[in-house]
Scaffold this motif. Sequence first.
Motif, PDB file in Angstrom:
ATOM      1  N   ARG A  89      17.287 -25.633  21.375  1.00  0.00           N
ATOM      2  CA  ARG A  89      17.834 -26.987  21.259  1.00  0.00           C
ATOM      3  C   ARG A  89      17.346 -27.899  22.383  1.00  0.00           C
ATOM      4  NH1 ARG A  89      22.568 -25.519  19.870  1.00  0.00           N
ATOM      5  NH2 ARG A  89      23.377 -25.161  21.957  1.00  0.00           N
ATOM      6  N   VAL A  90      17.234 -27.367  23.611  1.00  0.00           N
ATOM      7  CA  VAL A  90      16.792 -28.203  24.736  1.00  0.00           C
ATOM      8  C   VAL A  90      15.269 -28.188  24.907  1.00  0.00           C
ATOM      9  CG1 VAL A  90      18.991 -28.068  25.953  1.00  0.00           C
ATOM     10  CG2 VAL A  90      17.191 -26.399  26.477  1.00  0.00           C
ATOM     11  N   GLY A  91      14.560 -27.497  24.020  1.00  0.00           N
ATOM     12  CA  GLY A  91      13.102 -27.548  24.023  1.00  0.00           C
ATOM     13  C   GLY A  91      12.401 -26.580  24.952  1.00  0.00           C
ATOM     14  N   HIS A  92      13.084 -25.552  25.439  1.00  0.00           N
ATOM     15  CA  HIS A  92      12.444 -24.591  26.333  1.00  0.00           C
ATOM     16  C   HIS A  92      11.711 -23.479  25.583  1.00  0.00           C
ATOM     17  CE1 HIS A  92      13.736 -26.156  30.149  1.00  0.00           C
ATOM     18  NE2 HIS A  92      14.997 -26.175  29.761  1.00  0.00           N
ATOM     19  N   ILE A  93      12.159 -23.174  24.383  1.00  0.00           N
ATOM     20  CA  ILE A  93      11.492 -22.120  23.601  1.00  0.00           C
ATOM     21  C   ILE A  93      11.316 -22.597  22.168  1.00  0.00           C
ATOM     22  CG2 ILE A  93      12.472 -20.255  25.005  1.00  0.00           C
ATOM     23  CD1 ILE A  93      14.275 -19.608  22.510  1.00  0.00           C
ATOM     24  N   ARG A  94      10.497 -21.841  21.450  1.00  0.00           N
ATOM     25  CA  ARG A  94      10.357 -22.047  20.010  1.00  0.00           C
ATOM     26  C   ARG A  94      10.335 -20.675  19.342  1.00  0.00           C
ATOM     27  NH1 ARG A  94       5.357 -20.871  18.375  1.00  0.00           N
ATOM     28  NH2 ARG A  94       3.751 -20.756  19.977  1.00  0.00           N
ATOM     29  N   ARG A  95      10.689 -20.651  18.082  1.00  0.00           N
ATOM     30  CA  ARG A  95      10.668 -19.414  17.302  1.00  0.00           C
ATOM     31  C   ARG A  95       9.496 -19.485  16.328  1.00  0.00           C
ATOM     32  NH1 ARG A  95      17.134 -18.488  16.274  1.00  0.00           N
ATOM     33  NH2 ARG A  95      17.676 -20.358  17.388  1.00  0.00           N
ATOM     34  N   SER A  96       8.941 -18.323  16.026  1.00  0.00           N
ATOM     35  CA  SER A  96       7.919 -18.262  14.973  1.00  0.00           C
ATOM     36  C   SER A  96       8.141 -16.991  14.173  1.00  0.00           C
ATOM     37  CB  SER A  96       6.508 -18.281  15.569  1.00  0.00           C
ATOM     38  OG  SER A  96       6.239 -17.072  16.243  1.00  0.00           O
ATOM     39  N   ARG A  97       7.722 -17.032  12.939  1.00  0.00           N
ATOM     40  CA  ARG A  97       7.825 -15.857  12.056  1.00  0.00           C
ATOM     41  C   ARG A  97       6.550 -15.035  12.172  1.00  0.00           C
ATOM     42  NH1 ARG A  97      12.867 -14.949   9.936  1.00  0.00           N
ATOM     43  NH2 ARG A  97      13.877 -16.956   9.756  1.00  0.00           N
ATOM     44  N   ASP A  98       6.701 -13.737  12.128  1.00  0.00           N
ATOM     45  CA  ASP A  98       5.558 -12.841  12.138  1.00  0.00           C
ATOM     46  C   ASP A  98       4.784 -13.022  10.836  1.00  0.00           C
ATOM     47  OD1 ASP A  98       4.600 -10.116  13.608  1.00  0.00           O
ATOM     48  OD2 ASP A  98       4.390  -9.937  11.425  1.00  0.00           O
TER      49      ASP A  98
END
Length: 172
Positions: A89-98
Amino acid sequence: MSESSEAQPEPRTDLQAFAFLLRRLNGELNHVTHEFARRQGLHPTDAQALAAILDGEGPGHEPLTPGGLSRRLNLTSGAVTAVVDRLERVGHIRRSRDVADRRVVHLHFAERALPVAAEFFRPLAQRTGNVCSRFDEDELRTVARFLGALVDELTDMRTDGGESPPPGRPPV
């Protein structure tokens, strides 16, 4: 001139001396981590999660998954979900799908968060560089081997169930 630049006696190398120094190092690193978290409006656990996610992106490492983060920080899946949601939410990480298995989610340090972390931790990197400059390459290799072996032992202790049970709780 600081005390550390004056001639010092040879350091002790017994287990008690190492334990003392490692506790002090851990305490100082915790202060730095907590200050970063405070300045970013994060919980200290969020800062620990950020470090774990960043470490998972190092050469030869697979990006961390929420399950891996749960094991690394010894958190429940619900607590990890809350941490990951806050950090995203605060922009420190992102998620990705394998790509091979879309059910698997990987956690990544967000590109726009790198300058924030780099700016905050620059003094720590500079101080580390100052200390490294006081040692020759052979000594630094010895220190690196020691720290790597200690991390491996502590990781094995945690993952092999070798940890002591909490007070009042019998071993399983």
